[in-house]
Design a protein around this motif. Structure first.
Motif, PDB file in Angstrom:
ATOM      1  N   ASN A   1      -6.057   0.281   5.371  1.00  0.00           N
ATOM      2  CA  ASN A   1      -6.513   0.760   4.098  1.00  0.00           C
ATOM      3  C   ASN A   1      -5.767   2.146   3.588  1.00  0.00           C
ATOM      4  N   CYS A   2      -4.819   1.870   3.041  1.00  0.00           N
ATOM      5  CA  CYS A   2      -3.908   3.232   2.972  1.00  0.00           C
ATOM      6  C   CYS A   2      -4.504   4.176   2.114  1.00  0.00           C
ATOM      7  N   VAL A   3      -4.438   5.395   2.520  1.00  0.00           N
ATOM      8  CA  VAL A   3      -5.110   6.578   1.692  1.00  0.00           C
ATOM      9  C   VAL A   3      -4.542   6.801   0.522  1.00  0.00           C
ATOM     10  N   HIS A   4      -3.346   6.191   0.331  1.00  0.00           N
ATOM     11  CA  HIS A   4      -2.866   6.307  -0.974  1.00  0.00           C
ATOM     12  C   HIS A   4      -3.570   5.555  -2.202  1.00  0.00           C
ATOM     13  N   SER A   5      -3.420   4.333  -2.157  1.00  0.00           N
ATOM     14  CA  SER A   5      -3.856   3.589  -3.186  1.00  0.00           C
ATOM     15  C   SER A   5      -4.696   2.225  -2.683  1.00  0.00           C
ATOM     16  N   GLY A   6      -5.056   2.269  -0.997  1.00  0.00           N
ATOM     17  CA  GLY A   6      -5.654   0.947  -0.645  1.00  0.00           C
ATOM     18  C   GLY A   6      -4.770  -0.082  -0.027  1.00  0.00           C
ATOM     19  N   GLY A   7      -3.449   0.146   0.069  1.00  0.00           N
ATOM     20  CA  GLY A   7      -2.853  -0.872   0.514  1.00  0.00           C
ATOM     21  C   GLY A   7      -3.011  -1.268   1.772  1.00  0.00           C
ATOM     22  N   PRO A   8      -2.363  -2.380   2.286  1.00  0.00           N
ATOM     23  CA  PRO A   8      -2.426  -2.779   4.015  1.00  0.00           C
ATOM     24  C   PRO A   8      -1.312  -2.124   4.752  1.00  0.00           C
TER      25      PRO A   8
ATOM     26  N   VAL B   1       4.820   2.178   8.113  1.00  0.00           N
ATOM     27  CA  VAL B   1       4.985   2.259   6.569  1.00  0.00           C
ATOM     28  C   VAL B   1       4.193   1.329   5.725  1.00  0.00           C
ATOM     29  N   CYS B   2       3.387   1.875   4.848  1.00  0.00           N
ATOM     30  CA  CYS B   2       2.575   1.134   4.051  1.00  0.00           C
ATOM     31  C   CYS B   2       3.535   0.317   3.181  1.00  0.00           C
ATOM     32  N   PRO B   3       3.351  -1.001   3.149  1.00  0.00           N
ATOM     33  CA  PRO B   3       4.188  -1.747   2.214  1.00  0.00           C
ATOM     34  C   PRO B   3       4.300  -1.552   0.711  1.00  0.00           C
ATOM     35  N   TRP B   4       3.031  -1.248   0.247  1.00  0.00           N
ATOM     36  CA  TRP B   4       2.992  -0.893  -1.181  1.00  0.00           C
ATOM     37  C   TRP B   4       4.001   0.140  -1.788  1.00  0.00           C
ATOM     38  N   HIS B   5       4.007   1.379  -1.263  1.00  0.00           N
ATOM     39  CA  HIS B   5       4.631   2.372  -1.841  1.00  0.00           C
ATOM     40  C   HIS B   5       5.310   3.265  -0.788  1.00  0.00           C
ATOM     41  N   GLY B   6       5.399   2.915   0.413  1.00  0.00           N
ATOM     42  CA  GLY B   6       6.029   3.573   1.276  1.00  0.00           C
ATOM     43  C   GLY B   6       5.709   4.718   2.054  1.00  0.00           C
ATOM     44  N   TYR B   7       4.625   5.007   2.046  1.00  0.00           N
ATOM     45  CA  TYR B   7       3.923   5.940   2.763  1.00  0.00           C
ATOM     46  C   TYR B   7       4.130   5.917   4.131  1.00  0.00           C
ATOM     47  N   GLU B   8       4.650   6.786   4.963  1.00  0.00           N
ATOM     48  CA  GLU B   8       4.537   6.792   6.538  1.00  0.00           C
ATOM     49  C   GLU B   8       3.555   7.643   7.052  1.00  0.00           C
TER      50      GLU B   8
HETATM   51  S1  FES Z   1      -1.066   2.133  -1.219  1.00  0.00           S
HETATM   52 FE1  FES Z   1      -0.099   2.714   0.800  1.00  0.00          FE
HETATM   53  S2  FES Z   1       1.844   3.939   0.000  1.00  0.00           S
HETATM   54 FE2  FES Z   1       0.689   3.550  -1.996  1.00  0.00          FE
END
Ligand code: FES
Length: 120
Positions: free
Chosen positions: A42-49, A81-88
């Protein structure tokens, strides 16, 4: 804390991972150089996998002794690397490469009798 069976430890080899559904949501468990690291999927950016993304070595600048920029290379630090927006995120700490104040929730793991468990 309850323990949740993940897999036979030997079934998750270096560079491999498992995504486990738990009462606390999905958790990704990575084997990196023989050590297990577990994070909320659960990505800290926007909840991506985030735990489902590619693994890539950290990119670092090459700076010469005279402080001039010489290009970039890969370091030994591994990121997922989060697949939604690339946060590493550092696979050993969960800290975001672009903003050290962001960190994915980490979970403990334990290997007992050859079985790998999450403590969640
Ligand atoms: S939700 Fe993971 S980088 Fe945006």
């Amino acid at each position: 804390m309850p323990e949740i069976f993940v897999a036979k430890a030997g079934d998750i080899t270096d560079g491999d991972r498992r995504i486990v559904r738990t009462p606390k949501g999905e958790i990704g468990v990575f084997n990196h150089k023989g050590a297990f690291h577990a994070y909320a999927n659960n990505c800290v950016h926007s909840g991506g996998p985030a735990c489902e993304g590619i693994l890539v070595n950290k990119v670092v600048d090459i700076i010469a002794d005279d402080k001039t920029y010489q290009g970039q290379t890969f370091s030994d630090v591994m990121h997922f690397v989060c697949p939604w927006h690339g946060y590493e995120f550092d696979i050993e700490t969960g800290i975001c490469a672009g903003n050290s104040k962001l960190k994915i929730k980490k979970f403990e793991t334990v290997v007992r009798g050859g079985d790998l468990y999450l403590v969640a």
